[in-house]
Design a protein around this motif. Structure first.
Motif: not given
Length: 284
Positions: A108-113
Motif C-alpha cells: 500500500s502507499p502508506l506501507e511503502r512510505a
C-alpha cells in the motif's frame, strides 16, 4: 527571495529526488514532485520552519502519496510487465535495488512510505507519523508489515560491484554471440526474464520463467544478434544491479539489469519502453 529559497533548497534536491523516485519509480514524476515542492517552499513562511529538510521531506512524501493513487489506476491498463524507470549510477546511493522496488510496488502507499522513510532514509517514526497522518505506533506497524513483505527481495549474498559487472559482461557476450553453453552456466535454474516495452516497442507481454524457457528465448534471439549486434553504450549499476545500456536493432535504446544470487543470474530485467528511457537518451 527566489535566490534565498533556492540556496536553502538546492543542497537538499538530490536527496528529495531519491525519495520521490523510490516512491514513484519514475524519474520524470520524481523531478516534477520535487519542483512542486520547491514552489511550495517558496510560498512558505521559511523563517518559521525550524527544520527545512524535515519540512520538505513531508511535502515530497505527501505529493508522492497523491501521485501513487493515479499511478495505480494507470498501471491497470499497462501493456506487459511494468518496471521502474532505470537509473544508471556510478555508485549505489542506497540498498533499494530493482527487485526491492518491485516488491515495494505491491505494498500500500502508506506501507511503502513508512518503509522507505525509516529503513532506507533513516527518518524517525514520529516524523513519519506526522507525514502520513497516523500515530507513531501505526507508522511502526506499517513499516514492520512492509519489511515482512519485501524480505525475500533483498539479496542473500553480498557481492562486490566489480564481480557483478564481470558477470554482466560475461552474460552480454554469451547471449549476443549465441554461446549457449556459456550462457547456461551463468543462469540459475529458476531464472526469470521481465521486459518492459510499454506497448511502444517489441517486448515480452509476460514474464518468462525457468531456465529452459529462458534458454529458448536466447536461442531465438541469437539469430537476430547474428544479423545486427547490440552496441554497448555503458556498463554500470542499474537500480542497484549490475548491467549495461545498449543500442539494439533499429536504434532502440535498452537497459539490461541482472539480479545475481550466489554467483548465478536469477532475474533479467530489460527496459525498452522509450518513454522510460528519455532521461538516459538525453544524457547520451
Amino acid at each position: 527571495m527566489i535566490a534565498d529559497a533556492a540556496a536553502a533548497f538546492d543542497p537538499l534536491r538530490p536527496r528529495l529526488t531519491r525519495i520521490a523516485y523510490r516512491m514513484l519509480g519514475s524519474v520524470a514524476d520524481a523531478e516534477d514532485v520535487v519542483q512542486d515542492a520547491f514552489l511550495r517552499w517558496m510560498g512558505a513562511d521559511r523563517d518559521a520552519i525550524r527544520e527545512p529538510e524535515a519540512f520538505l521531506r513531508r511535502v515530497v512524501t505527501r505529493l508522492c502519496l497523491d501521485q501513487l493513487k493515479s499511478a495505480r489506476a494507470r498501471r491497470e491498463t499497462y501493456v506487459g510487465p511494468w518496471l521502474p524507470e532505470p537509473v544508471v549510477e556510478d555508485e549505489e546511493a542506497d540498498d533499494v535495488t530493482l527487485p526491492l522496488m518491485l516488491a515495494l510496488d505491491r505494498l500500500s502507499p502508506l506501507e511503502r512510505a513508512a518503509f522507505l522513510l525509516h529503513d532506507v532514509f533513516g527518518v524517525p517514526f514520529d516524523e513519519i507519523a506526522e507525514t502520513i497522518g497516523r500515530d507513531t505506533a501505526a507508522a511502526r506497524q506499517l513499516a514492520s508489515r512492509a519489511r515482512t513483505h519485501v524480505r525475500a527481495a533483498r539479496p542473500r549474498f553480498a557481492m562486490p560491484k566489480e564481480r557483478g559487472l564481470e558477470i554482466a559482461e560475461a552474460f552480454f557476450h554469451a547471449s549476443r554471440s549465441g554461446d549457449m553453453g556459456a550462457l547456461r552456466g551463468l543462469l540459475a535454474d529458476d531464472v526469470s526474464v521481465y521486459s518492459d516495452g510499454g506497448g511502444k516497442v517489441h517486448a515480452g507481454l509476460r514474464p518468462i520463467l525457468g531456465v529452459e524457457d529462458v534458454m529458448k528465448l536466447h536461442g531465438s534471439l541469437a539469430r537476430f544478434f547474428a544479423k545486427e549486434m547490440s552496441r554497448v553504450e555503458r556498463w554500470g549499476t542499474i537500480n542497484g544491479l549490475p548491467g549495461f545500456v545498449t543500442r539494439e536493432s533499429g536504434g532502440v535504446l535498452q537497459t539490461t539489469a541482472l539480479a545475481i544470487d550466489d554467483g548465478k543470474v536469477v532475474a533479467i530485467y530489460i527496459m525498452r519502453n522509450p518513454d522510460k528511457l528519455r532521461h538516459l537518451a538525453a544524457h547520451g
